[in-house]
Design a protein around this motif. Sequence first.
Motif, short mmCIF file in Angstrom:
data_model
loop_
_atom_site.label_atom_id
_atom_site.label_comp_id
_atom_site.label_asym_id
_atom_site.label_seq_id
_atom_site.Cartn_x
_atom_site.Cartn_y
_atom_site.Cartn_z
N ALA A 335 0.94 -1.10 0.02
CA ALA A 335 0.17 0.06 0.08
C ALA A 335 0.75 1.20 0.05
CB ALA A 335 -1.01 -0.24 1.14
N VAL A 336 1.94 1.22 0.99
CA VAL A 336 2.90 2.23 1.11
C VAL A 336 3.51 2.75 -0.23
CG1 VAL A 336 4.86 3.27 1.92
CG2 VAL A 336 3.08 2.23 3.15
N GLY A 337 3.71 1.45 -1.17
CA GLY A 337 4.37 1.33 -2.58
C GLY A 337 3.51 2.07 -3.56
N ARG A 338 1.98 2.17 -3.12
CA ARG A 338 1.54 3.01 -4.24
C ARG A 338 1.49 4.39 -4.09
NH1 ARG A 338 -2.06 -1.41 -2.81
NH2 ARG A 338 -2.07 -2.93 -4.66
N LEU A 339 2.18 4.97 -2.98
CA LEU A 339 2.57 6.41 -2.69
C LEU A 339 3.49 6.76 -3.51
CD1 LEU A 339 1.80 6.65 1.27
CD2 LEU A 339 0.04 6.97 -0.57
N SER A 340 4.42 5.98 -4.06
CA SER A 340 5.48 6.28 -4.56
C SER A 340 5.81 5.51 -5.84
CB SER A 340 6.67 6.20 -3.77
OG SER A 340 7.58 6.47 -4.38
N PRO A 341 6.50 5.88 -6.89
CA PRO A 341 6.94 4.89 -7.97
C PRO A 341 7.73 3.99 -7.71
CG PRO A 341 7.42 7.25 -8.59
CD PRO A 341 6.70 7.22 -7.27
N ASP A 342 8.52 4.28 -6.74
CA ASP A 342 9.71 3.43 -6.37
C ASP A 342 10.03 3.47 -4.98
OD1 ASP A 342 10.37 2.97 -9.12
OD2 ASP A 342 10.91 5.09 -9.28
N PHE A 343 10.59 2.31 -4.40
CA PHE A 343 11.08 2.26 -2.87
C PHE A 343 12.08 1.09 -2.67
CE2 PHE A 343 7.17 -0.33 -3.82
CZ PHE A 343 7.22 -1.41 -3.01
N ILE A 344 12.34 1.35 -1.60
CA ILE A 344 13.35 0.13 -1.18
C ILE A 344 12.97 -0.22 0.34
CG2 ILE A 344 15.78 -0.08 -0.23
CD1 ILE A 344 16.74 2.34 -1.82
N VAL A 345 12.68 -1.58 0.53
CA VAL A 345 12.42 -2.10 1.44
C VAL A 345 13.52 -2.83 2.58
CG1 VAL A 345 11.19 -3.93 2.72
CG2 VAL A 345 10.53 -3.44 0.47
N GLN A 346 13.84 -2.32 3.56
CA GLN A 346 14.68 -2.67 4.30
C GLN A 346 14.25 -3.90 5.52
OE1 GLN A 346 17.38 0.65 5.45
NE2 GLN A 346 18.61 -0.50 4.17
N ASP A 347 15.27 -4.32 6.02
CA ASP A 347 15.09 -5.41 7.01
C ASP A 347 16.10 -5.55 8.25
OD1 ASP A 347 14.07 -8.05 7.65
OD2 ASP A 347 15.84 -9.09 6.72
N GLY A 348 16.37 -4.47 8.54
CA GLY A 348 17.32 -4.58 9.66
C GLY A 348 16.83 -4.92 11.06
N VAL A 349 17.75 -5.15 12.12
CA VAL A 349 17.30 -5.40 13.33
C VAL A 349 17.96 -4.61 14.58
CG1 VAL A 349 16.98 -7.37 14.99
CG2 VAL A 349 16.88 -7.76 12.61
#
Lengths: 489, 346
Positions: A335-349
């Motif tokens: 859903a957030v991805g629809r707010l923007s043409p491109d995005f990076i998902v991160q996975d840090g802890v």
Amino acid sequence: MDTLTSASPSAAVVRRLTALLPPGRVLAGPAQLAAYESDGLTAFQATPLAVVVPETADDVIAVVRFCHAEKLPFVARGSGTSLSGGSTPIAGGIVITLNRLNRILRLDPAERVAVVEPGVINLAVTAAAQPYGLHYAPDPSSQSICTIGGNVAFNAGGAHCLKYGMTSNHVLGVKAVLATGEVVEFGGPSREQTGPDWTGLFVGNEGLFGIALEVTLQLLPRAEMFHTVLAGYRTLEQAGDAVAAVVASGLLPGAIEIMDALALQAASAAVHADYPPGCEAVLIVELEGPREVVAADRVRLDAILAASKPVEVRPARDAAERLAIWKGRKSAFSAVGRLSPDFIVQDGVVPRRRLGEALRKISAWSKEMNVRCANVFHAGDGNLHPLILYDGREAGALERAEALAGRILRLCIEMGGSITGEHGVGMEKREYLPEMFSPDEIDCLKRLRAAFDPLGIANPGKMFPVAGAPALAQHGLHPLEQAGVISRE
Amino acid sequence: MTELVDAVRSARRVVAVGAGTKPRLAQVPAEFRRISTAKLSGIVDYEPSEFTFTALAGTPLREIAAEVAQRGQYLPFDPVLTDAGATLGGTVAAGLSGPGRFRFGGLRDFILGVRFVDGSGRLLRLGGRVVKNAAGFDVPKFFVGAAGRFGVMAELTFKVFPRPAGLRTLRLDAQDGAAQVRMLQEAANTRWEIDALEAALEESAIWIRLGGAPVALDALTAEIAARWPARTLGEAEAATFWSELAGFRWAHADGTLAKVAMAPAQVGAFRAAVRAVPGARGWVSNGGNTGYVSLPAGAALPALTWPAVTLRGTGPLWSGPTRRFDVMRAVKAALDPENRFPNLDD
């Protein structure tokens, strides 16, 4: 890579490979290859020499032995949902797709184990176990499409890791063909084992050791009752404090999740999720177990949440309301991805107690660098999933987004956390591995890799830093995300 | 830490020794230098809010269990031989978990990180120090049950859980061995979320431990008792029962003790195998997935159809149908190129 004229060496390789298998199992046409050029991390693309579609374990063994003899790199692929670029093809190499190895070979309800082929879909295991009151615990949010083989290769997580652990905690045994062509069997149907934990070493190998052919999974009785609560807070910090209070209370919830304002806004727009108005953050806590235990724990949870200064607390009153809460949560990222043409998902802890501090820093950097960032994360285990938004058409936007991503990863390392909680290193984070481990430690990991794969043909270019690595191109929605089939977590 | 590195580097062949509660693990030829981890003791870091602790390898489990208990937490893999002085490192090397592993998993499911000296004398830290980590190969897990064949552990990081508010133990009596196996399987697949599920071999009894809020346990206990004849143990009686079990008090004190990995359906065959050996005793743990066999001093472990590890006494360390593959030797050579630690078949 040379072009595929019939006289080229590559064409000869494809001919030999084709001869190895029954007709129609090797795809080498440009249109056929295009479908396999990338995975869930669309930033990386490469064209393989050929895609092999085996139907049996023997086919897979034959192809791996062929690759070994020809010194040909290969990557195994399930549904291609890796978010770290783990199943990105190697240019000029072979893609071995495992979707047709999708048989559940054995399901023993009395012993509570299932033996499955690598192409079996995660959720299909639970579906098969359900008539016996059992389920398969790991639940990555792509579970309706991702395969067990991929889950094993990347030690997939999900929303319930705090209590139930990751994929590796549910894999009892593995039969695999290693990159050398050797067929091994580690572990077995017992929930106990003797000797070194070879199964544990194999799970999470990111495809660098070989290909799982049969996986023995433990099944658990499905919890009798769930109690799922959604609580809204004025600030992210208050939501973080509530997590700390729940954890300190001695309760062991099945899941503890937080969504921030931007994620809430997106989920409201995309799946019409309804959240308390005026909230900067929403906390989701789920208790599960026998009804008497849940009833007792629920009294304690209610008291803790009431004291945590929420704007509103909404317990799910029935199964439908529970599903609605999870639908909002699991759809949040796409859903957030629809707010923007491109995005990076991160996975840090990060350590859980430093979540608030980490989020404050991310928010400050996001403003300072003028890069929008939404947060949806597994608060129970400190696993952040910042979603960094940018527009690839705008000059310098990708570089700014990558700079923010890099700062966040380094923050995770500085805080004593990890660069990846559940997506794996893959291609995406390989340049950060040396910031988490010393040269000696990386050398140790490389030696282990070489023991399983002396030629370095199994999924090369993943996990370890590579000189002259390809640059990121763009981070758009995965086609399956666009179709609403999968979501990132 | 530097002393440990020096000790490993200065000897041609090395084996680490903890408190010696599983002596067979370090029973190797005299040419090996025995490195004691006794001084490598202490909790380095404990964060109750993180559910994690880091401790030196020689730290007695007793100390760790006491420390985390003060904050209402426990080691869910339920370590054994704690009272005998077992260390954290030795328990990892042996891959030993107690009855409580039935609910949330064994030691392998709670280890997060390891710092160790490899065969080249390098001090390495792999895995992580947070509850969730997927970076690099899972070397910490690989060290579980490896009996120090790939490195000398210096420091370990583990996950802990909040301790259940209450515990309840029931003893159930089965009519015969076949009924006992059925009950093991049926009890495991219920809504009760059993904490521990154990069975005796000499008598057809089963023990069920439940964990949770006391008011909930009353209801669950009543339901179990309505299904099978059951007796609830008093608090003190239950505590003694579990502590004696964790100390292997049922086994021969100076004989051979071995653990086998099996499936619940094989409990009957396991009973027959144990009964075939004069003087042998046995115990079934972990819902029928773990078997223990004890022999009088001098008696040899019979050939078994299950993979086994001998913890004390005579006989091979690993026996039964243990599969050997070429890659195992390659991995041994990768972590221990000079063959400093005992061989996989020692």
